[in-house]
Design an enzyme around this catalytic site. Structure first.
Site, short mmCIF file in Angstrom:
data_model
loop_
_atom_site.label_atom_id
_atom_site.label_comp_id
_atom_site.label_asym_id
_atom_site.label_seq_id
_atom_site.Cartn_x
_atom_site.Cartn_y
_atom_site.Cartn_z
NE ARG A 107 -2.73 -1.60 3.46
CZ ARG A 107 -3.17 -2.82 3.80
NH1 ARG A 107 -3.96 -3.49 2.99
NH2 ARG A 107 -2.85 -3.37 4.96
CG ASP A 163 -14.76 -5.40 -2.29
OD1 ASP A 163 -13.52 -5.51 -2.22
OD2 ASP A 163 -15.55 -6.27 -1.87
CB CYS A 205 -3.10 -13.58 -2.58
SG CYS A 205 -4.87 -13.77 -2.79
#
Ligand code: SAH
Length: 403
Positions: free
Chosen positions: A219, A257, A347
């Site tokens: 980030r 999202d 990930c």
């Protein structure tokens, strides 16, 4: 049978020639490597791992239901597994977080990262005054009380909350569990600091243990590219990349999202950091569709973040996962202005950094855009990768300039 002067429940004797990974300190013993079992250990009991000639090599937690039949606690023949062992291992892990703990700009971090901190199945995160624990395996579950006692003694938290509501527990024959396990129950929303930025965390209902702590350093890396830019933060969760980008002077941020709860917290996190920008957007939707919509409308951005959930949990899913990664990376490149920045992650541990780079390359070819890698990203240092356990490396990312 004994290990470190303590009685153990049995032994697994390896097939001939299968001792190499154990000697190289890989913490997992697969069922296929085992020749025979001595004794009748229950799930989580401590057993000796011996080579085919019966020479003891290590001891670990037995799990009859899992393909990973033993997870090794120790190779040291003088070290018994019990309360002292867990206090010692946990204490060492806490000490390794020294720099993060000493810095007063960050109050949320991973204290124990399971296998890569030499404690298979044990995850401990700190969020301000609270600890969040996960017991992911039969072995971790077997010693939960000893582990909790050590956490209380060593860390003196206000409270400990359990988030063992993770699917991997089912493979171990364990039920999913969550709730307060010691001390004060955390409030619905806990405020933490990350590099002096403020975040609201829902420990009880949020994803993982509340925050994607593994992205902390990334980030901050992305913030270096955010000034004056129009940003599309895909899979934004509670707005991690947006808060950093806003603080770095982004012109405008669009958050996408599928979780309305996550978006609501993203909005609050921006406001909490004094970054309420009137034309920011919070879009509840499927990134695959939202990205296509922007492309078809001809909408363009200067920086796109793609931080999707794990697409591959098993080898059988790797092909479908790479198609998914290629798809979003392709469309993301199509909505980037010339010279724009793509920050793209995977990930999925089963997708190697090399394969991921090939997928992004494939996307650039199909998008007809040259792209340069500016930075390679990995998981934060409180999620270390143990060299003897390459499976602990799962997060990889690229910062690319798309020409
Ligand atoms: N970048 C975030 C973490 C992202 S985690 C951070 O720094 O905190 C992945 C997010 O993707 C989750 O919030 C999840 O709700 C969301 N998600 C999963 N599938 C999605 C989809 N198809 N479209 C949009 N969001 C999705």
């Amino acid at each position: 049978m004994e290990w470190g002067g303590s009685e153990v429940a049995g032994a697994v004797v390896l097939k001939p020639g299968r001792q190499k990974p154990v000697l190289n300190r890989h913490p997992w013993v697969f069922s296929g490597a085992i020749g025979r079992l001595q004794g009748s250990p229950a799930a989580g009991d401590t057993v000796i791992v011996a080579d085919s000639e019966g020479k003891p090599l290590a001891c670990g937690a037995y799990s009859g239901r899992s393909q990973i039949r033993v997870r090794i606690w120790t190779w040291n023949p003088d070290e018994a597994v019990g309360a002292d062992f867990f206090r010692e291992r946990l204490g060492c892990s806490f000490q390794r977080r020294g720099e993060l703990r000493a810095a007063n700009h960050t109050t949320a971090y991973r204290l124990v990262n399971a296998e890569s901190d030499l404690l298979p199945g044990v995850v401990v995160d700190r969020y301000g005054g609270y600890l969040v624990v996960q017991f992911l395996t039969a072995g971790a579950e077997r010693w939960r009380q000893e582990i909790l006692d050590a956490l209380v003694e060593l860390e003196k938290p206000g409270g400990i909350y359990e988030r063992s509501d993770v699917d991997v527990r089912r493979k171990e024959g364990l039920r999913l569990a969550k709730g307060p396990v010691w001390g004060r129950e955390p409030p619905d929303i806990v405020e933490i600091l990350e590099y002096a930025r403020r975040f609201l965390v829902d420990i009880k209902h949020g994803q993982k243990t509340g925050l994607y702590l593994d992205q902390r350093q990334n980030r901050r890396a992305v913030a270096r590219y955010a000034a004056e830019r129009e940003i599309l933060n895909c899979f934004c969760y509670t707005g991690g990349f947006s808060v950093y980008s806003g603080a770095a002077g982004a012109r405008r941020i669009v958050n996408v999202d599928s979780s309305a709860d996550a978006l609501a917290l993203a909005r609050r996190n921006m406001a909490l950091n004094g970054l309420k920008m009137d034309d920011d957007e919070y879009i509840e939707g499927n990134v695959f569709q939202v990205l296509r919509g922007y492309r078809d409308q001809g909408r363009a951005f200067d920086l796109v973040v793609l931080d999707p959930p794990k697409f591959a949990s098993s080898r059988a899913q790797v092909d479908a996962a790479t198609r998914g990664y290629k798809d979003i990376n392709l469309v993301a490149m199509q909505v980037l202005r010339p010279g724009g920045i793509l920050v793209t992650f995977s990930c999925s541990g089963l997708v190697s950094p090399d394969l991921f780079q090939k997928v992004v390359f494939g996307a650039s070819v199909d998008a007809g855009r040259d792209a340069q890698i500016l930075e390679r990203l990995s998981q934060a240092s409180d999620h270390p990768v143990l060299l003897s356990f390459p499976e602990s490396e799962y997060l990889k990312g690229l910062i690319c300039r798309v020409l």
